[in-house]
Scaffold this active site. Structure first.
Site, PDB file in Angstrom:
ATOM      1  CD  GLU A 719      -2.809  -0.951   2.541  1.00 22.29           C
ATOM      2  OE1 GLU A 719      -3.870  -1.611   2.607  1.00 22.29           O
ATOM      3  OE2 GLU A 719      -2.399  -0.225   3.466  1.00 22.29           O
ATOM      4  CE  LYS A 721       5.492   5.006   6.762  1.00 25.87           C
ATOM      5  NZ  LYS A 721       5.043   6.322   7.170  1.00 25.87           N
ATOM      6  NE  ARG A 726      -2.244   4.612  11.722  1.00 22.04           N
ATOM      7  CZ  ARG A 726      -1.336   3.710  12.035  1.00 22.04           C
ATOM      8  NH1 ARG A 726      -0.080   4.055  12.226  1.00 22.04           N
ATOM      9  NH2 ARG A 726      -1.678   2.437  12.146  1.00 22.04           N
ATOM     10  CD  GLU A 774      -0.928   8.819   7.722  1.00 23.49           C
ATOM     11  OE1 GLU A 774       0.069   9.525   8.000  1.00 23.49           O
ATOM     12  OE2 GLU A 774      -1.218   7.776   8.348  1.00 23.49           O
ATOM     13  CD  GLU A 873       6.195   9.489   5.314  1.00 25.57           C
ATOM     14  OE1 GLU A 873       6.956  10.192   6.021  1.00 25.57           O
ATOM     15  OE2 GLU A 873       5.374   8.683   5.791  1.00 25.57           O
ATOM     16  CE  LYS A 878      -0.797  -1.801   6.164  1.00 24.28           C
ATOM     17  NZ  LYS A 878      -2.074  -1.059   6.334  1.00 24.28           N
ATOM     18  CE  LYS A 897       8.943   2.606   9.622  1.00 20.70           C
ATOM     19  NZ  LYS A 897       8.546   3.705  10.515  1.00 20.70           N
TER      20      LYS A 897
END
Length: 1070
Positions: A719, A721, A726, A774, A873, A878, A897
């Site tokens: 996914e 980032k 958050r 986010e 970023e 996951k 990440k």
């Protein structure tokens, strides 16, 4: 008149002359009968003081008091006459009525011939000064035996301190003389001579006797004439004697004490017991006196001297009671047997007695204990034990006096000071420093912090804290919640927003005002020690106070901290300082250290929240709470093996931690824990909308190869980032919507635009839910994401939707709760599907995270590059099915990440100059903990600040930097330094060293001055997350990265390139 005075001083003499045997019998009968008659006839009022001497029923008239004074003064004057012809007036001032009564038996007094009594004229007695009696040596006392007449005269003169003029009457000298029975009298008086000296006060020794004593004598004479002799006979009992002994003191002491003593004396039970003891003592002492006369004499002689002054301190008549009863019985036997051997036995004893009294004078000023308490203690002791007890008990009154001024508190303080929760085989009750039902002292919390701060082993610290909490559970369970918050240095759940808001300057000011020190000295010492808490502790420990303030309690300190946090308004700061001052003034030992640190925001004892949770679980396991106070089980793990005990505690700790993850609210957990125990926590504490969770976090990786190796054959997804904040969105059943940050802070008022969108984007099937998202700054029209720095320009609280300039788009990527069901145990694939099925995607407002379910290395690499182009970023990788649960509050390896600054070839390093440093705190105390870096501007030839740096250093690096840079410290910054006051360091340096630094990215800064005006007017550029790499010794400061290079690096960032085109278009149409 002569006959009346004689009888006054000889209470047992009748109106008619009787034989020796008849007199003795009458005396014994009177002793047995009179107590019952005299008790009811003596009202309390009449016995209180000598001012009532005029009444016929007054205790002052009682023969017991008169005879006691006569006998004691008699013995005193014996000594005086042996050395000098004593003056009766001064002798009278020093005489003790009590001692006279004890020492003169009735038989002895009856046998004394009048001629012997008249040998010493009153004039001779008057000439004797007070000092003569005090200086009488033992030899003088021996010689005084032969001068019985003179001694008896002087003794009779001392009827009481109330009747000194009776001394002048020669008829008053009918007291016992040189008869064998008279010898013990003189001996006993000598024994108690020191006591008489101590009891006489200056106020009684001179003027009052001329006026007051005469009246007392006359009244007593009238009483004798009226035939009141029999009522006075009970004076021979020890209790009455004790009353007489108190007479000279009553005028000097508190009336309350006098009344208490008199009330005790009026008790008929006490008086009757004393009289029985006297009679029995007379009968039993007779054979003893014949067989062993010397031991019998020794015990009474030693006792008065040993207890001289001490019995008076205690205000207790009992020691005198024992002495008197023994002495009276012994004298009666003497009068019957007329033993000459006993006279010779008394002489060496008198010598021994004369040497003892001097030591006891110093204890005169010690306070006295209640009479009855001491009487009960010594009533069953024999003569020798009484002597030893009187000696041993002399310091006890001092102890009581000390405790009146706080000795007992001091003992409690010492116990709290020695509190050690880290000891092995700790017992929750026996080793605690407070009692059941008492509030937990804050000093116990501070001592626990001390032990934890001194110890580096985590498991040992968990045990130490659990021991303290076990005591709290056992003794004061209601204080468990405040103690836990103090250990965490929190005031409540994070979403309540309670913050102290006390800056270091305000703390220094409060410490200075509370301790009386100068603010400049406080600041200097804080810079030297690097810890304001240590400064507060040392400042408070050196301060002296006239009155000890109340001790701090854990719940009280916690309440004060909450009061400080809730204060608002213009005058709130002064009120906060006043509360802080009050706390510091009441601090003891290390309390000031940890209160200052709590106010500053960091305890710095190395106690993480997970350790606190482990300690709570261990405490509840070993000392399970219950309805009984204290609990019946103190150590539930007793008898288990070490491994079994460890695994058992770890299992229970996991239950608590998992429960806390779903319901991170101690206010809700602790009461249930105390009531139902740790095993039932999951039943009562569940995930609840409105209470924020700690989000699941990801581990960083160095590249795609590491990702593939970690997940192996497990299915995973990638996914975007997003570079934002958050946001945990809670939708309650009542329709309310709350937004929380990753730190559980309530950001609901910060995002009114998000709140307004939720009803539109959620489907009707959604009644309640919790989303993990986010919040990203973006331009909905351009469909572009803006940097995080843009998002930070939004107002943080109470935002008005009409004034919002920076729009926010929500990117949702997980769902944790839906319609009353927790989804954290479900795999990520199912949670993601439920999320997409429950909400509608809206462009620029609510979007689902972009993802790709592929495991090919090349495809992942391309997707990563695309994420960077889309101003993200990097990627979040996951697992989908295997080990895919939502691990609350964990940094899990199931989430990885990939960020651009972790990959090779992305970004560049900068070479920067060190121009300042900040003094270290905590573990970095004594060295520099942070540094101020700058880039060089060639045009202006100045160094412009670009960032603060404090990461990337090893302990050796910090030591090396400190040793090098301390030689280049300058008092003031160079004129060619460009900096802002907000970044002023503690020490300035000459520009002598260049460091290589890496960062995540660059951002616009209103504080730092690097590349000032090159990218944005009146603003510079700063580094985000700078990390130290190495020292560039091959470069000079002037060769460091310059302002133009910094501006170029900022422009080359991918997300900046995306926004730059938009800005140009806007500028074009402006």
């Amino acid at each position: 008149m002569q006959r009346t005075i004689k009888s006054f001083f000889q209470p047992k003499l009748g109106a008619e002359v009787k034989t020796k045997e008849e007199k003795v019998k009458n005396d014994v009968q009177k002793e047995k009968e009179e107590p019952e008659k005299s008790v009811p006839e003596r009202p309390l009022k009449e016995r209180n003081g000598r001012a009532l001497c005029g009444d016929t029923e007054s205790p002052v008239k009682r023969v017991s008091k008169k005879s006691a004074r006569v006998l004691e003064s008699d013995s005193e004057e014996e000594e005086e006459n042996s050395k000098v012809q004593a003056t009766p007036e001064k002798m009278n001032n020093e005489s003790d009525p009590k001692n006279d009564v004890k020492e003169t038996p009735p038989s002895a007094r009856k046998e004394t011939p009048p001629s012997a009594r008249k040998e010493t004229p009153p004039s001779a007695r008057k000439e004797t000064p007070q000092s003569a009696r005090k200086e009488t040596p033992p030899s003088a006392r021996k010689d005084a035996k032969s001068e019985g007449a003179s001694e008896m005269n002087t003794s009779q003169d001392f009827v009481s301190p109330c009747s000194s003029k009776s001394i002048d009457s020669p008829l008053c000298s009918d007291s016992p003389g040189i008869s064998p029975s008279g010898i013990p009298k003189r001996k006993t008086a000598r024994k108690q001579l020191p006591k008489r000296k101590l009891e006489i006060s200056p106020s009684e020794s001179n003027p009052p006797k001329d006026d007051f004593d005469v009246k007392g004598a006359v009244k007593r004479q009238k009483k004798e004439a009226e035939g009141d002799i029999q009522q006075e006979e009970p004076m021979e009992t020890s209790h009455n004697i004790s009353m007489e002994e108190e007479c000279p003191i009553k005028k000097e002491t508190n009336p309350d004490v006098v009344q208490e003593t008199i009330s005790n004396a009026d008790d008929p039970n006490i008086e009757l017991v004393d009289q029985k003891d006297v009679v029995s003592g007379e009968k039993q002492s007779e054979p003893k006196c014949q067989e062993q006369p010397q031991p019998k004499l020794t015990s009474p002689t030693v006792e008065p001297k040993a207890s001289k002054g001490k019995a008076r301190k205690k205000n207790s008549p009992l020691p005198k009671k024992v002495k008197f009863s023994d002495k009276v019985s012994f004298k009666d036997n003497d009068s019957e047997e007329k033993s000459n051997e006993e006279k010779s036995d008394e002489e060496p004893q008198k010598k021994a007695d004369s040497a003892k009294p001097v030591k006891q004078i110093s204890s005169f000023f010690a306070p006295r204990k209640p009479a009855i308490k001491t009487e009960k203690r010594e009533e069953n002791l024999n003569e020798k034990n009484v002597t030893e007890t009187s000696l041993e008990e002399s310091p006890k009154p001092k102890k009581n006096v000390g405790s009146f001024f706080g000795a007992s508190k001091q003992e409690a303080t010492e116990e709290q000071t020695e509190y050690n929760p880290s000891k092995s085989k700790y017992h929750p009750i026996d080793d605690a420093c407070w009692c059941n039902g008492q509030k937990v002292p804050y000093l116990a919390v501070a001592r626990t912090f001390e032990r934890i701060e001194e110890e580096s082993a985590r498991l040992k610290n968990v045990e130490t804290l659990s021991n303290f909490l076990r005591s709290v559970i056992a003794l004061t369970p209601e204080d468990l919640l405040p103690c836990i918050y103090l250990c965490l240095n929190r005031l409540g759940p994070a979403y309540e927003g309670l913050e102290l808001g006390i800056g270091e300057t305000i703390l220094m000011k409060a410490v200075a005002q509370a301790t009386g020190r100068q603010l400049e000295k406080i600041k200097a010492e804080a810079q030297e020690k690097g810890d304001l808490g240590l400064v507060a502790e040392s400042s408070r420990s050196n301060q002296r106070t006239m009155f000890t303030p109340p001790k701090l309690m854990a719940s009280g300190v916690f309440g004060k901290l909450k009061d400080i946090a809730r204060m608002t308004g213009n005058a709130s700061m002064n009120k906060k300082i006043d509360i802080i001052k009050g706390l510091f003034v009441a601090c003891r030992h290390s309390e000031a250290r940890y209160i200052a640190r709590s106010l500053g925001g960091k305890l710095r004892i190395g106690l993480a929240e997970q350790s606190v949770l482990s300690s709570i679980a261990q405490a509840v396991c070993l000392t399970p709470p219950g309805r009984d106070a204290p609990p019946t089980v103190m150590d539930a793990g007793k008898g288990m093996s070490a491994d079994a005990r460890k695994s058992w505690i770890e299992e229970k700790a996991m239950i608590l931690k998992q429960t806390f993850c779903e319901l991170p609210n101690y206010d809700a957990i602790i009461p249930i824990l105390l009531e139902h125990g740790i095993d039932d926590l999951p039943k009562h504490c569940r995930l609840t909308p409105g209470i924020p969770l700690k989000p699941m976090l990801a581990h960083p990786t160095k590249g795609i190869g590491e990702v593939l190796k970690r997940f192996d054959e497990a299915a995973f997804t990638c996914e975007y980032k997003y570079d934002g904040e958050r946001a945990q969105i809670h939708i309650l059943e009542n329709g309310e919507v709350h937004v929380y940050s990753r730190n559980q802070e309530n950001n609901t008022t910060k995002y009114p635009d998000i709140i307004s969108r939720i009803p539109k984007i959620k489907k009707e099937s959604v009644k309640s839910c919790i989303l993990d998202t986010e919040a990203v700054a973006g331009d909905a029209e351009k469909k572009q994401i803006q940097p995080f720095q843009v998002l930070t320009t939004r107002k943080r609280k109470d935002v008005d939707a009409s004034e919002i300039k920076v729009q926010v788009c929500v990117y949702a990527f997980d769902m944790l709760y839906l319609n009353g069901e927790s989804l954290v145990k479900e795999p990520f694939a199912k949670r993601r599907q439920l999320l997409r099925d429950s909400f509608l995607e809206t462009e620029g407002q609510f979007m689902f995270a972009t993802y790709m379910d592929k495991s090919n290395t090349d495809e992942i690499s391309e997707f990563l590059d695309q994420s960077i182009k889309d101003s993200c970023e990097g990627l979040m990788v996951k697992t989908l099915e295997q080990d895919a649960t939502y691990e609350i509050a964990k940094r899990s390896h199931n989430w990885l990440k990939l960020k651009k600054d972790y990959l090779e070839g992305v970004g560049d390093t900068l070479d920067l100059v060190v121009i300042g440093a900040y003094l270290g705190k905590g573990k970095r105390t004594g060295i520099y903990g942070g540094f101020l870096l700058a880039s060089y501007d060639e045009e202006s030839e100045e160094y412009q600040t670009i960032c603060k740096i404090g990461t990337g250093f090893t302990d050796d690096d910090l030591e090396k930097h400190y040793n090098f840079l301390k030689d280049h410290v300058i008092e003031n910054p160079r004129s060619y330094y460009r900096w802002d006051s907000a970044t002023e360091p503690d020490h300035w340096f000459d520009p002598v060293q260049v460091w290589e630094v890496k960062c995540a990215d660059l951002s616009i800064s209103p504080v730092h001055k690097a590349a000032l005006g090159l990218v944005e007017d009146q603003k510079g550029i700063s580094l985000r997350f700078p990390r130290f790499l190495r020292i560039r010794d091959d470069k000079k400061p002037e060769e460091s990265t310059n302002s133009f290079q910094v501006a170029d690096l900022y422009r080359k960032q991918q997300q900046i390139q995306n926004t730059s085109s938009t800005e140009k278009a806007e500028e074009d149409f402006y």
